[in-house]
Design an enzyme around this catalytic site. Sequence first.
Site, PDB file in Angstrom:
ATOM      1  N   CYS A   2     -16.083   1.312   0.576  1.00 14.87           N
ATOM      2  CA  CYS A   2     -17.399   1.892   0.750  1.00 14.87           C
ATOM      3  C   CYS A   2     -17.838   1.762   2.209  1.00 14.87           C
ATOM      4  O   CYS A   2     -17.630   0.742   2.845  1.00 14.87           O
ATOM      5  CB  CYS A   2     -18.473   1.265  -0.132  1.00 14.87           C
ATOM      6  SG  CYS A   2     -18.131   1.404  -1.885  1.00 14.87           S
ATOM      7  N   ARG A  35     -13.228   4.509   4.648  1.00 11.32           N
ATOM      8  CA  ARG A  35     -13.441   3.302   3.843  1.00 11.32           C
ATOM      9  C   ARG A  35     -13.571   3.613   2.352  1.00 11.32           C
ATOM     10  O   ARG A  35     -13.529   2.708   1.516  1.00 11.32           O
ATOM     11  CB  ARG A  35     -14.730   2.586   4.300  1.00 11.32           C
ATOM     12  CG  ARG A  35     -14.686   2.130   5.731  1.00 11.32           C
ATOM     13  CD  ARG A  35     -15.976   1.450   6.099  1.00 11.32           C
ATOM     14  NE  ARG A  35     -16.091   0.168   5.454  1.00 11.32           N
ATOM     15  CZ  ARG A  35     -15.738  -0.991   5.999  1.00 11.32           C
ATOM     16  NH1 ARG A  35     -15.258  -1.029   7.215  1.00 11.32           N
ATOM     17  NH2 ARG A  35     -15.886  -2.112   5.334  1.00 11.32           N
ATOM     18  N   TRP A  85     -16.153   4.090  -2.727  1.00 14.46           N
ATOM     19  CA  TRP A  85     -14.879   3.864  -3.390  1.00 14.46           C
ATOM     20  C   TRP A  85     -15.249   3.221  -4.724  1.00 14.46           C
ATOM     21  O   TRP A  85     -15.717   2.093  -4.772  1.00 14.46           O
ATOM     22  CB  TRP A  85     -13.984   2.935  -2.564  1.00 14.46           C
ATOM     23  CG  TRP A  85     -12.596   2.806  -3.108  1.00 14.46           C
ATOM     24  CD1 TRP A  85     -11.529   3.604  -2.847  1.00 14.46           C
ATOM     25  CD2 TRP A  85     -12.119   1.788  -4.009  1.00 14.46           C
ATOM     26  NE1 TRP A  85     -10.427   3.171  -3.539  1.00 14.46           N
ATOM     27  CE2 TRP A  85     -10.755   2.064  -4.258  1.00 14.46           C
ATOM     28  CE3 TRP A  85     -12.708   0.693  -4.629  1.00 14.46           C
ATOM     29  CZ2 TRP A  85      -9.970   1.271  -5.093  1.00 14.46           C
ATOM     30  CZ3 TRP A  85     -11.928  -0.098  -5.469  1.00 14.46           C
ATOM     31  CH2 TRP A  85     -10.572   0.203  -5.688  1.00 14.46           C
ATOM     32  N   ASN A 111     -22.190  -1.996  -0.946  1.00 13.85           N
ATOM     33  CA  ASN A 111     -20.739  -2.129  -0.842  1.00 13.85           C
ATOM     34  C   ASN A 111     -20.383  -3.476  -1.449  1.00 13.85           C
ATOM     35  O   ASN A 111     -21.005  -4.476  -1.122  1.00 13.85           O
ATOM     36  CB  ASN A 111     -20.318  -2.096   0.639  1.00 13.85           C
ATOM     37  CG  ASN A 111     -18.844  -2.414   0.829  1.00 13.85           C
ATOM     38  OD1 ASN A 111     -18.036  -2.203  -0.067  1.00 13.85           O
ATOM     39  ND2 ASN A 111     -18.494  -2.922   2.002  1.00 13.85           N
ATOM     40  N   GLY A 112     -19.377  -3.510  -2.337  1.00 18.15           N
ATOM     41  CA  GLY A 112     -18.955  -4.774  -2.934  1.00 18.15           C
ATOM     42  C   GLY A 112     -19.020  -4.706  -4.447  1.00 18.15           C
ATOM     43  O   GLY A 112     -19.072  -3.616  -5.032  1.00 18.15           O
ATOM     44  N   GLU A 493       8.180  -1.977   4.375  1.00 17.95           N
ATOM     45  CA  GLU A 493       7.089  -1.210   4.978  1.00 17.95           C
ATOM     46  C   GLU A 493       7.371   0.288   4.896  1.00 17.95           C
ATOM     47  O   GLU A 493       6.459   1.087   4.613  1.00 17.95           O
ATOM     48  CB  GLU A 493       6.893  -1.670   6.442  1.00 17.95           C
ATOM     49  CG  GLU A 493       5.918  -0.868   7.273  1.00 17.95           C
ATOM     50  CD  GLU A 493       4.485  -0.889   6.749  1.00 17.95           C
ATOM     51  OE1 GLU A 493       4.179  -1.582   5.771  1.00 17.95           O
ATOM     52  OE2 GLU A 493       3.645  -0.163   7.335  1.00 17.95           O
ATOM     53  N   LYS A 497       4.835   2.928   3.010  1.00 20.97           N
ATOM     54  CA  LYS A 497       4.266   4.119   3.656  1.00 20.97           C
ATOM     55  C   LYS A 497       4.505   5.362   2.794  1.00 20.97           C
ATOM     56  O   LYS A 497       3.621   6.186   2.618  1.00 20.97           O
ATOM     57  CB  LYS A 497       4.898   4.357   5.044  1.00 20.97           C
ATOM     58  CG  LYS A 497       4.493   3.408   6.127  1.00 20.97           C
ATOM     59  CD  LYS A 497       3.086   3.589   6.656  1.00 20.97           C
ATOM     60  CE  LYS A 497       2.116   2.734   5.919  1.00 20.97           C
ATOM     61  NZ  LYS A 497       1.851   1.407   6.378  1.00 20.97           N
ATOM     62  N   GLU A 500       2.317   5.295  -0.526  1.00 24.89           N
ATOM     63  CA  GLU A 500       0.874   5.523  -0.404  1.00 24.89           C
ATOM     64  C   GLU A 500       0.547   6.904   0.140  1.00 24.89           C
ATOM     65  O   GLU A 500      -0.514   7.448  -0.161  1.00 24.89           O
ATOM     66  CB  GLU A 500       0.182   4.410   0.397  1.00 24.89           C
ATOM     67  CG  GLU A 500       0.485   4.325   1.850  1.00 24.89           C
ATOM     68  CD  GLU A 500      -0.263   3.188   2.545  1.00 24.89           C
ATOM     69  OE1 GLU A 500      -1.382   2.850   2.158  1.00 24.89           O
ATOM     70  OE2 GLU A 500       0.288   2.634   3.514  1.00 24.89           O
ATOM     71  N   HIS A 516      23.226  -7.110  -6.719  1.00 26.41           N
ATOM     72  CA  HIS A 516      22.616  -7.934  -7.775  1.00 26.41           C
ATOM     73  C   HIS A 516      21.735  -7.092  -8.689  1.00 26.41           C
ATOM     74  O   HIS A 516      20.954  -7.639  -9.461  1.00 26.41           O
ATOM     75  CB  HIS A 516      21.821  -9.082  -7.146  1.00 26.41           C
ATOM     76  CG  HIS A 516      22.676  -9.977  -6.306  1.00 26.41           C
ATOM     77  ND1 HIS A 516      23.496 -10.937  -6.844  1.00 26.41           N
ATOM     78  CD2 HIS A 516      22.875  -9.997  -4.973  1.00 26.41           C
ATOM     79  CE1 HIS A 516      24.146 -11.546  -5.867  1.00 26.41           C
ATOM     80  NE2 HIS A 516      23.787 -10.989  -4.720  1.00 26.41           N
ATOM     81  N   LYS A 619      -9.523   2.172   3.185  1.00 24.04           N
ATOM     82  CA  LYS A 619      -8.948   1.468   4.332  1.00 24.04           C
ATOM     83  C   LYS A 619      -9.104  -0.049   4.213  1.00 24.04           C
ATOM     84  O   LYS A 619      -8.167  -0.785   4.454  1.00 24.04           O
ATOM     85  CB  LYS A 619      -9.626   1.972   5.606  1.00 24.04           C
ATOM     86  CG  LYS A 619      -9.097   1.355   6.887  1.00 24.04           C
ATOM     87  CD  LYS A 619      -7.708   1.830   7.182  1.00 24.04           C
ATOM     88  CE  LYS A 619      -7.141   1.232   8.445  1.00 24.04           C
ATOM     89  NZ  LYS A 619      -5.672   1.362   8.492  1.00 24.04           N
TER      90      LYS A 619
HETATM   91  O1  M6R Z   1      -7.106  -4.783   6.855  1.00 18.54           O
HETATM   92  P1  M6R Z   1      -5.906  -5.503   6.365  1.00 18.54           P
HETATM   93  O2  M6R Z   1      -4.799  -5.559   7.385  1.00 18.54           O
HETATM   94  O3  M6R Z   1      -6.209  -6.873   5.845  1.00 18.54           O
HETATM   95  O4  M6R Z   1      -5.357  -4.648   5.154  1.00 18.54           O
HETATM   96  C1  M6R Z   1      -4.276  -5.090   4.382  1.00 18.54           C
HETATM   97  C2  M6R Z   1      -3.753  -4.002   3.491  1.00 18.54           C
HETATM   98  O5  M6R Z   1      -4.758  -3.559   2.615  1.00 18.54           O
HETATM   99  C3  M6R Z   1      -3.253  -2.791   4.302  1.00 18.54           C
HETATM  100  O6  M6R Z   1      -2.244  -3.160   5.191  1.00 18.54           O
HETATM  101  C4  M6R Z   1      -2.701  -1.710   3.339  1.00 18.54           C
HETATM  102  O7  M6R Z   1      -1.558  -2.171   2.705  1.00 18.54           O
HETATM  103  C5  M6R Z   1      -2.430  -0.413   4.098  1.00 18.54           C
HETATM  104  N1  M6R Z   1      -2.964   0.696   3.371  1.00 18.54           N
HETATM  105  C6  M6R Z   1      -0.978  -0.145   4.301  1.00 18.54           C
HETATM  106  O8  M6R Z   1      -0.743   1.034   4.988  1.00 18.54           O
END
Ligand code: M6R
Length: 624
Positions: A2, A35, A85, A111-112, A493, A497, A500, A516, A619
Amino acid sequence: MCGIVGYAGPAGSAADTSQRPLDVVIEGLRRLEYRGYDSAGVAVVAPDTAQVSSRKKAGKLVNLTDTLAAEPLPNATAAIGHTRWATHGGPTDRNAHPHLADGGKLAVIHNGIIENFAQLREELIAEGSRFLSETDTEVAAHLLAREYRLAGDLSAAMRATAKQLDGAFTLLAVHTDAPGTVVGARHDSPLVVGLGEDENFLGSDVAAFVSSTREALELGQDQVVTITADDVTITDFDGNPVEPSPYTVDWDASAAEKGGYRTFMDKEIADEPQAVAQTLLGRTDRAGHLQLDELRIDEALLRTIDKIVVIACGTAAYAGHVAKYAIEHWCRVPVEVELAHEFRYRDPVVSEKTLVVAISQSGETMDTLMAVRHAQEQGAKVLAIVNTHGSTIPREADAVLYTHAGPEIAVASTKAFLAQLTAAYLLGLYLAQVRGTKFPDEIAAVLADLREMPAKIQAVIDSGDRVRMIARWMDSRSVLFLGRHVGFPVALEGALKLKELAYIHAEGFAAGELKHGPIALVEPGQPVFVIVPSPRGRDSLHAKVISNIQEIRARGARTLVIAEEGDEAVLPYADEVFWVPQSPTLLSPLVTVVPLQIFACELATARGLDVDQPRNLAKSVTVE
Ligand code: M6R
């Protein structure tokens, strides 16, 4: 999660149709949309009106701006805005914020998560409040209305309300009785103040107002802020005045713009050389010794630690995995890496001899923040590696090492990951210097290698066309990623990517784990990215990965190999090779991850997906 914006300032004249309060809030929401983007809404208080005027709409911000164009709001002296969100209640018009109470005289955004909302809701319904949504937020609106009736003052009512709420919240409110005023409260959720000339701002982060001012105030935990056009007052929840901490935002609005790129993610990948270079800047004294001034942890204490635990989530946790290889190698101190939410809810063994390193781009990730507090309760010192100034984690940590990646807007983390890796290397080298596990010339040599990395990252970006082309042709429903040593977190990673951004099945494995179990997934045509370690590094490691490529190719895999320039040994087994410049093994993730970021970005774009705002995500994950 949010985004929240508040504004207090002059209304335009009758002839002036610019509506600055509303314009500021909409512009702020545009910048905070990363956000959360399920729905958006605004409320304004025009002088001499009996009710707050508001509009809210499910879907992206454009739905709200279209509504505002069709049904304009009156000119005002205060405005609040929210981009959501969804947590409690689906993303509908009705559940969108603001929520009104007190016969429409009061509007609240939030927010929260309010954890005791069910019990409060029952109480309020029994007292006659009428609820129109399924949200937890509406409870705060009615509670604030009740407290306002008792106190007759919006700031006092906000303090009384905040004390009754459990959970995490930032609240902003406006009331028709105080037309030029916005009141905010924060508990475990972000809120910053922007200081303008004859106008003031509130925002979930500085992006909300950076196009108007770079002068900001940090708000601490459990504080209430009241802004008008010419005043900012901050108190704690008991009403005691608080001395604010001012700071100047070190980037300007253009840094949070696309700058001609298709998407923020494209731009942020292009920013990577600079993000690494900026993070390295000014970290050594004249004699070449590392000097991490912001660290604030006594060197004597750093010499006594017998274990490091890295806590983080998502991409930041993968940066932690790479840090483990580097720090253990350079400092000979054991490093554990743990997802913050797992760390928090087991019974981790930490003591005053443990250094906990929290990595977070936003500095607001609730899971990481809770883990930080948990570690401190056990007596550990916490060092934060964070990108966002003014955020909660660095404020609560015992020490901070800022990455200087600049604002990262795309939900998928790219340049922040490279900056986190860079900061982790700096920390490892600094610990080696303090603990004497490396000679100064050895540390200087690694620093020299690190300083060469921005140019190498640039070279990978410049040669990205081939990986883009492969991404556009990719029609598979599943992609696998393999790596060993520091290539393993890079594989994880790469898979994250792709998941998501492109919503396709992707998994990263340690290449040694293949036999394994995971090799059973390989069938003819299965695309598999393999991150090959440098042949100039540990011989056996390179040879083992070459064997792994042969094993999957023998079973029909389509091998997409990331290898160091000149490594001809990969050629017989690779269907595609993406070359990266030669780099020391421990630093190689800074270049090997880049083709994977470009691949995911291009594949998602080719499929017509929203790269910057993937479905279901936000985010900053500011709820547990
Ligand atoms: O703001 P932060 O680095 O603490 O966020 C951690 C994760 O939420 C963030 O890296 C998330 O996995 C990303 N969407 C990955 O691209």
